[in-house]
Design an enzyme around this catalytic site. Structure first.
Site, PDB file in Angstrom:
ATOM      1  N   CYS A   2      22.604 -38.484 -41.010  1.00  0.00           N
ATOM      2  CA  CYS A   2      21.940 -39.714 -41.433  1.00  0.00           C
ATOM      3  C   CYS A   2      21.848 -39.724 -42.951  1.00  0.00           C
ATOM      4  CB  CYS A   2      20.538 -39.776 -40.847  1.00  0.00           C
ATOM      5  SG  CYS A   2      20.533 -39.541 -39.072  1.00  0.00           S
ATOM      6  N   ARG A  27      27.384 -41.998 -44.178  1.00  0.00           N
ATOM      7  CA  ARG A  27      26.863 -40.801 -43.517  1.00  0.00           C
ATOM      8  C   ARG A  27      26.310 -41.092 -42.131  1.00  0.00           C
ATOM      9  NH1 ARG A  27      26.075 -36.497 -47.456  1.00  0.00           N
ATOM     10  NH2 ARG A  27      25.070 -35.293 -45.845  1.00  0.00           N
ATOM     11  N   TRP A  75      22.393 -42.146 -37.665  1.00  0.00           N
ATOM     12  CA  TRP A  75      23.487 -41.825 -36.748  1.00  0.00           C
ATOM     13  C   TRP A  75      22.777 -41.228 -35.534  1.00  0.00           C
ATOM     14  CZ3 TRP A  75      25.459 -37.516 -34.253  1.00  0.00           C
ATOM     15  CH2 TRP A  75      26.756 -37.638 -33.738  1.00  0.00           C
ATOM     16  N   ASN A  99      16.698 -36.357 -41.073  1.00  0.00           N
ATOM     17  CA  ASN A  99      18.113 -36.116 -40.791  1.00  0.00           C
ATOM     18  C   ASN A  99      18.194 -34.758 -40.116  1.00  0.00           C
ATOM     19  OD1 ASN A  99      20.877 -35.739 -40.794  1.00  0.00           O
ATOM     20  ND2 ASN A  99      20.989 -35.233 -42.973  1.00  0.00           N
ATOM     21  N   GLY A 100      18.797 -34.693 -38.925  1.00  0.00           N
ATOM     22  CA  GLY A 100      18.915 -33.418 -38.232  1.00  0.00           C
ATOM     23  C   GLY A 100      18.519 -33.556 -36.775  1.00  0.00           C
ATOM     24  N   GLU A 480      46.754 -32.977 -37.528  1.00  0.00           N
ATOM     25  CA  GLU A 480      46.089 -33.794 -38.540  1.00  0.00           C
ATOM     26  C   GLU A 480      46.468 -35.261 -38.367  1.00  0.00           C
ATOM     27  OE1 GLU A 480      43.634 -33.532 -40.203  1.00  0.00           O
ATOM     28  OE2 GLU A 480      43.799 -35.085 -41.704  1.00  0.00           O
ATOM     29  N   LYS A 484      43.623 -38.231 -37.370  1.00  0.00           N
ATOM     30  CA  LYS A 484      43.452 -39.379 -38.276  1.00  0.00           C
ATOM     31  C   LYS A 484      43.654 -40.677 -37.511  1.00  0.00           C
ATOM     32  CE  LYS A 484      42.172 -37.921 -40.989  1.00  0.00           C
ATOM     33  NZ  LYS A 484      41.697 -36.796 -41.764  1.00  0.00           N
ATOM     34  N   GLU A 487      40.737 -41.300 -34.901  1.00  0.00           N
ATOM     35  CA  GLU A 487      39.383 -41.599 -35.375  1.00  0.00           C
ATOM     36  C   GLU A 487      39.229 -43.007 -35.940  1.00  0.00           C
ATOM     37  OE1 GLU A 487      39.630 -38.729 -39.286  1.00  0.00           O
ATOM     38  OE2 GLU A 487      37.661 -39.305 -38.606  1.00  0.00           O
ATOM     39  N   HIS A 503      57.159 -28.641 -20.725  1.00  0.00           N
ATOM     40  CA  HIS A 503      56.347 -27.819 -19.816  1.00  0.00           C
ATOM     41  C   HIS A 503      55.220 -28.637 -19.208  1.00  0.00           C
ATOM     42  CE1 HIS A 503      58.614 -24.304 -20.891  1.00  0.00           C
ATOM     43  NE2 HIS A 503      58.489 -24.661 -22.165  1.00  0.00           N
ATOM     44  N   LYS A 602      30.113 -39.134 -41.819  1.00  0.00           N
ATOM     45  CA  LYS A 602      30.856 -38.322 -42.776  1.00  0.00           C
ATOM     46  C   LYS A 602      30.475 -36.840 -42.750  1.00  0.00           C
ATOM     47  CE  LYS A 602      33.868 -37.841 -46.010  1.00  0.00           C
ATOM     48  NZ  LYS A 602      35.273 -37.866 -45.586  1.00  0.00           N
TER      49      LYS A 602
HETATM   50  C1  F6R Z   1      38.416 -36.153 -40.041  1.00  0.00           C
HETATM   51  C2  F6R Z   1      37.240 -35.601 -40.684  1.00  0.00           C
HETATM   52  C3  F6R Z   1      36.487 -34.533 -39.992  1.00  0.00           C
HETATM   53  C4  F6R Z   1      35.996 -33.478 -40.997  1.00  0.00           C
HETATM   54  C5  F6R Z   1      35.106 -32.441 -40.292  1.00  0.00           C
HETATM   55  C6  F6R Z   1      34.672 -31.347 -41.231  1.00  0.00           C
HETATM   56  O1  F6R Z   1      39.030 -37.109 -40.844  1.00  0.00           O
HETATM   57  O2  F6R Z   1      36.856 -36.027 -41.740  1.00  0.00           O
HETATM   58  O3  F6R Z   1      37.238 -33.943 -38.986  1.00  0.00           O
HETATM   59  O4  F6R Z   1      37.101 -32.859 -41.570  1.00  0.00           O
HETATM   60  O5  F6R Z   1      33.982 -33.077 -39.765  1.00  0.00           O
HETATM   61  O6  F6R Z   1      33.929 -31.863 -42.293  1.00  0.00           O
HETATM   62  P1  F6R Z   1      33.685 -31.028 -43.602  1.00  0.00           P
HETATM   63  O7  F6R Z   1      35.009 -30.842 -44.264  1.00  0.00           O
HETATM   64  O8  F6R Z   1      32.746 -31.841 -44.414  1.00  0.00           O
HETATM   65  O9  F6R Z   1      33.109 -29.719 -43.176  1.00  0.00           O
END
Ligand code: F6R
Length: 607
Positions: A2, A27, A75, A99-100, A480, A484, A487, A503, A602
């Site tokens: 949050c 966030r 969030w 937050n938490g 990766e 991307k 998400e 397989h 984020k």
């Molecule tokens: C995907 C993404 C997440 C972060 C993951 C780790 O695009 O952003 O998978 O990479 O939550 O976050 P950090 O790097 O902040 O530990």
């Protein structure tokens, strides 16, 4: 996850709180709220939805002139996305934001029920407001300390007591909380982006210490009630770095920043002789000498960067490297000792699982080195050694420039490591460094594929499933590419080792199913081509990504994405750009929110 903002000073709090929440919205963004000390007491306004919905709602109130308050963008963890569950929560004399996650909230709720206190929301946060109210007898700090002693979990709180107008109390455990002072007053926030408009100097509130913010001072006290002077930090970028600068979305801006962010990450670590050196970050060579095992642990995209790092480290060092998902790592009873180097990777430096993995590694005697973007973050402060990615603020939820900056750090680390252990010569190190620097113009050129990839993505707008296939270093890249795309575009996708398809998964490849085939590695190119023909024979719509031109009949694919030629081991940089653009334009064509995808946030500060 949050966003938290608190302010007390001379300006209108409503405006500062709403501006702060807008900056912090990435966030967490399912609901928002603010509380302010007004003439008639504490006033709270909340809205389910975006910060813009909250701002609109506040327009209905013309009499919000208070100059102290707290704000929150949520969030959801406990309880659905409703106005009632939004923060701030008030119980009796206590109003707070959080937050938490409070893990023992249910037991506390039962104990409080016995005293006749019942919540109206479904949140763990309101239970803390109730607990504080039950402990408060006029001494805020005593009540906060007594409450903290009963709380299990991760938290960052900003608390107002109705009895103490224009004062904000803060407490944290694991979740981040930063504070600063300017001529306009004092500020607290969960992220520096909300503070930078007021001051570039700030501090991270130490865990379990209490900050008391008044209009002109911040006092931090420890559990003995002694005043503590926290270490000040300085942010090197300015507010414009956290703005869109004419791009339609932060993600597109951040994708395009990569030539600069890779350069800023690499350059300060290269000596004038052209080799890698970590003197500035005070990483001693001794940590590379005695290591017999390396563990890389991280989450999501950062973990995917680790998978590429493993290939490079093992190739040049011939030391076993494991890559572990941080949320699994600590529950697997991992084997570590003094000869183990644990590398954690985190953009935010606050990811709860990565932090817990780091703490476990330290407790087992391993040496810890973290690759972190946010200075002053918890992982930064708790690691033995830190290598910063100089990516600047990353606002889009989907990580892009942080990923290639993490790769840059991992390559640099590999070269220094190999140099110290004598598995490469100084001359070889110089050559590797030159090739790494040359990746920057290649990334720039890869960005010119923008329009071409946009066109390709118009074919994906109505697809619901997609496969990424690759071999060698292209396989972790598939992961990766897949995360991307999932998400932000909400297209289901899978990352597959190309040789593994037959397989089982080949049964899902039918007419028109899109397959992104990453074929950048000459060592396995003929094998990869066979795999492409296999999917093509089953009707797949093939998007082929190659390192420069390759020889392959045009009927084997639908669209090529030809990356500028680099040495094979460096294609993760250029291919990442193509994969990011593929996700970005797929999202745009499908009409979804690029920067704030559903259900995500984020910085994942909860487990
Ligand atoms: C995907 C993404 C997440 C972060 C993951 C780790 O695009 O952003 O998978 O990479 O939550 O976050 P950090 O790097 O902040 O530990």
């Amino acid at each position: 996850m949050c966003g938290i903002i608190g302010y007390t000073g001379s300006l209108k709090a409503k405006n500062i709180l709403l501006e702060g929440l807008t900056a912090l919205e990435y966030r967490g963004y399912d609901s928002a709220g603010i509380s302010m000390f007004e003439k008639d007491g504490i006033r709270t306004i909340k809205a389910a939805g975006k910060v813009a919905d909250l701002a609109k709602k506040t327009e209905e109130y013309q009499d919000l002139n208070g100059t102290s308050g707290i704000g929150h963008t949520r969030w959801a963890t406990h309880g659905g996305v409703t106005e009632c569950n939004s923060h701030p929560h008030t119980y009796g004399k206590v109003t707070l934001i959080h937050n938490g996650i409070i893990e023992n909230y249910h037991e506390l709720e039962l104990e409080l029920a016995a005293t006749g206190r019942y919540p109206v929301s479904q949140t763990d946060t309101e239970i803390v407001a109730m607990l504080l109210d039950s402990l408060y007898t006029g001494n805020a700090i005593a009540a906060i300390k007594a409450a903290a002693a009963q709380l299990d979990g991760a938290y960052a709180f900003c608390i107002m007591f109705a009895d103490e107008p224009e004062v904000i109390y803060c407490l944290r455990n694991a979740s981040p909380l930063l504070a600063c002072k300017s001529k306009e007053g004092t500020f607290v926030a969960s992220d520096v982006v909300a503070l930078i408009g007021y001051s570039k100097d700030y501090f991270a509130l130490p865990e379990q210490q209490i900050a008391r913010l008044t209009k002109d001072s911040i006092t931090v006290t420890n559990d003995m009630d002694e005043v503590v002077i926290p270490k000040m930090l300085h942010v090197s970028w300015d507010i414009t770095a956290a703005q869109k600068k004419g791009y339609p979305h932060f993600m597109l801006k951040e994708i395009h920043e990569q030539p600069d962010t890779i350069l800023s990450t690499i350059l300060p670590r290269i000596t004038k002789e052209g080799i890698v050196d970590f003197t500035v970050e005070q990483i001693p060579d001794t940590i590379f000498k005695d290591v017999n095992r390396i563990i890389i642990t991280a989450c999501g995209t950062a973990m995917h960067a680790g998978l590429i790092g493993r290939v490079m480290l093992e190739k040049l060092l011939r030391i076993p490297v494991e890559v572990e998902i941080a949320s699994e790592f600590r529950y697997m009873d991992p084997i570590m000792d003094h000869y183990t180097l644990v590398i954690t990777i985190s953009q935010s430096g606050e990811t709860a699982d990565t932090l817990a993995a780091l703490r476990l590694a330290k407790s087992e005697g391993a040496t810890t080195l973290s690759i972190v973007n946010v200075k002053g973050s918890t992982i930064d402060r708790e690691s033995d050694y830190v290598l910063y990615t100089q990516a600047g603020p990353e606002i889009a939820v989907a990580s892009t420039k942080a990923y290639t900056a993490q790769l840059s750090c991992l390559y640099l680390l590999t070269y220094r490591f190999a140099l110290v252990r004598g598995t490469i010569t100084t001359q070889q190190c110089k050559e590797y460094v030159t090739e790494l620097r040359n990746v920057i113009p290649a990334v720039k050129e890869a960005l010119t594929l923008n329009k071409h990839i946009d066109d390709i993505c118009s074919n994906l707008a109505d697809k619901e499933d997609l496969f990424f296939i690759g071999r060698g270093i292209d396989y972790p890249l598939c992961w990766e590419g897949s995360i991307k795309l999932k998400e932000i575009s909400y297209i289901h996708s899978e990352a597959y080792a190309a040789g593994e398809l037959k397989h089982g998964t080949l049964s899902l490849i039918t007419d028109g199913v899109p397959v992104v085939a990453i074929a950048t590695q000459s060592k396995v190119l003929t094998k990869m081509i066979s795999n492409i023909r296999e999917v093509r024979a089953r009707g797949a719509f093939v998007i082929l990504i190659t390192n420069g031109e390759i020889e392959l009949e045009a009927s084997a694919y639908d669209y090529p994405i030809v990356l500028p030629k680099t040495p094979d081991y460096l294609t993760p940089f250029t291919a990442a750009v193509a994969l990011q653009l593929l996700a970005y334009y797929s999202c745009v064509h499908r009409g979804y929110d690029v920067d704030q995808p559903r259900n995500l946030a984020k910085a994942v500060t909860v487990e």
